[in-house]
Every structure is written in C-alpha cells, then in structure tokens.
Design an enzyme around this catalytic site. Structure first.
Site, PDB file in Angstrom:
ATOM      1  N   ALA A   1       0.823  -1.207   0.000  1.00  0.00           N
ATOM      2  CA  ALA A   1       0.000   0.000   0.000  1.00  0.00           C
ATOM      3  C   ALA A   1       0.859   1.260   0.000  1.00  0.00           C
ATOM      4  O   ALA A   1       0.632   2.182  -0.798  1.00  0.00           O
ATOM      5  CB  ALA A   1      -0.939   0.002   1.210  1.00  0.00           C
ATOM      6  N   GLU A   2       1.850   1.315   0.880  1.00  0.00           N
ATOM      7  CA  GLU A   2       2.680   2.523   0.962  1.00  0.00           C
ATOM      8  C   GLU A   2       3.512   2.707  -0.299  1.00  0.00           C
ATOM      9  O   GLU A   2       3.706   3.826  -0.760  1.00  0.00           O
ATOM     10  CB  GLU A   2       3.581   2.501   2.195  1.00  0.00           C
ATOM     11  CG  GLU A   2       4.366   3.798   2.324  1.00  0.00           C
ATOM     12  CD  GLU A   2       4.784   4.139   3.732  1.00  0.00           C
ATOM     13  OE1 GLU A   2       5.429   5.201   3.879  1.00  0.00           O
ATOM     14  OE2 GLU A   2       4.489   3.390   4.669  1.00  0.00           O
ATOM     15  N   THR A   3       3.972   1.620  -0.868  1.00  0.00           N
ATOM     16  CA  THR A   3       4.751   1.710  -2.103  1.00  0.00           C
ATOM     17  C   THR A   3       3.914   2.299  -3.236  1.00  0.00           C
ATOM     18  O   THR A   3       4.343   3.239  -3.920  1.00  0.00           O
ATOM     19  CB  THR A   3       5.294   0.324  -2.486  1.00  0.00           C
ATOM     20  OG1 THR A   3       6.156  -0.148  -1.448  1.00  0.00           O
ATOM     21  CG2 THR A   3       6.055   0.377  -3.806  1.00  0.00           C
TER      22      THR A   3
END
Length: 123
Positions: free
Chosen positions: A47-49
């Site tokens: 998700a953060e990537t």
C-alpha cells in the site's frame, strides 16, 4: 525505479502508474507470517509503495513524496498466488497527497484497505 529497495525484495511489480492511479502486484509466497498467511506488514508495504509512487508522480520533477500517515484494515487472509493493489488519489495538493489503496486476492476478494498521506517537498 525500485532496484535494491524493500519493494524490490518483496517482489512488487508495477502494472500502471499515473498521478491519479497506481496499480501493482506482489506475490504472497515469501511475504508470509509463520502460519503461511500473507503478512499484514507486507500488505502495508504494498500500500505505501503504490501510494508513494503516485504521490511522487503528482509532486513532479524536483520534488519528493514522504509518507507521513498510513492505516490498514486487514479483511481476510491470502495463502497463495498474488495480491493486487490499486492506489487511487483522493487529494492532490501542493504540500499533501492522499491515496486510497485497495488490495485484493486473485479471486477479486478484498484483503486489505489502506489510506496513505504523503508530504510533498522540494528535493
């Protein structure tokens, strides 16, 4: 774009990249907890990537995106195959960008819902 990074080590592949939407996938194998289930932290990394890449594209040349807040709700487990994440921009301003990230398994079932906010700064 992401050689020798955490995203590279986790096997994340980008399928679509724009400021409005980033799509990527990650193998379950190699990203599991001891019970053989997809690790919740791996979902958060995916998700953060994806959200960070979208925010960096939104920020533009000479600027960087730095994650400042992430949350994740894990709805179900995944044991095999790939999970796919779709990051959709909710807000794109001059100093902040926020993305909604939906992660699904190969059957289209939601595995995780996440939201990421990035601060945009000059490089």
């Amino acid at each position: 774009m992401h050689k020798n990074t955490l995203a590279d080590r986790m096997g994340i592949e980008f399928l679509e990249v724009s400021a409005e939407r980033v799509v990527g996938r990650m193998p379950v194998e190699g990203n599991t907890q001891p019970y053989g289930l997809l690790h919740g932290g791996a979902s958060a990394v995916l998700a953060e990537t994806l959200g960070s890449v979208g925010a960096a594209v939104h920020a533009g040349a000479g600027r960087i995106a730095v994650g400042i807040e992430i949350n994740a709700t894990h709805h179900r487990s995944a044991r095999e195959g790939w999970v796919t994440g779709v990051a959709t921009r909710l807000h794109g301003g001059r100093t902040l960008a926020t993305y909604d990230i939906e992660i699904t398994d190969e059957q289209g079932r939601r595995v995780c819902t996440s939201r990421l906010t990035c601060m945009l700064r000059d490089a």
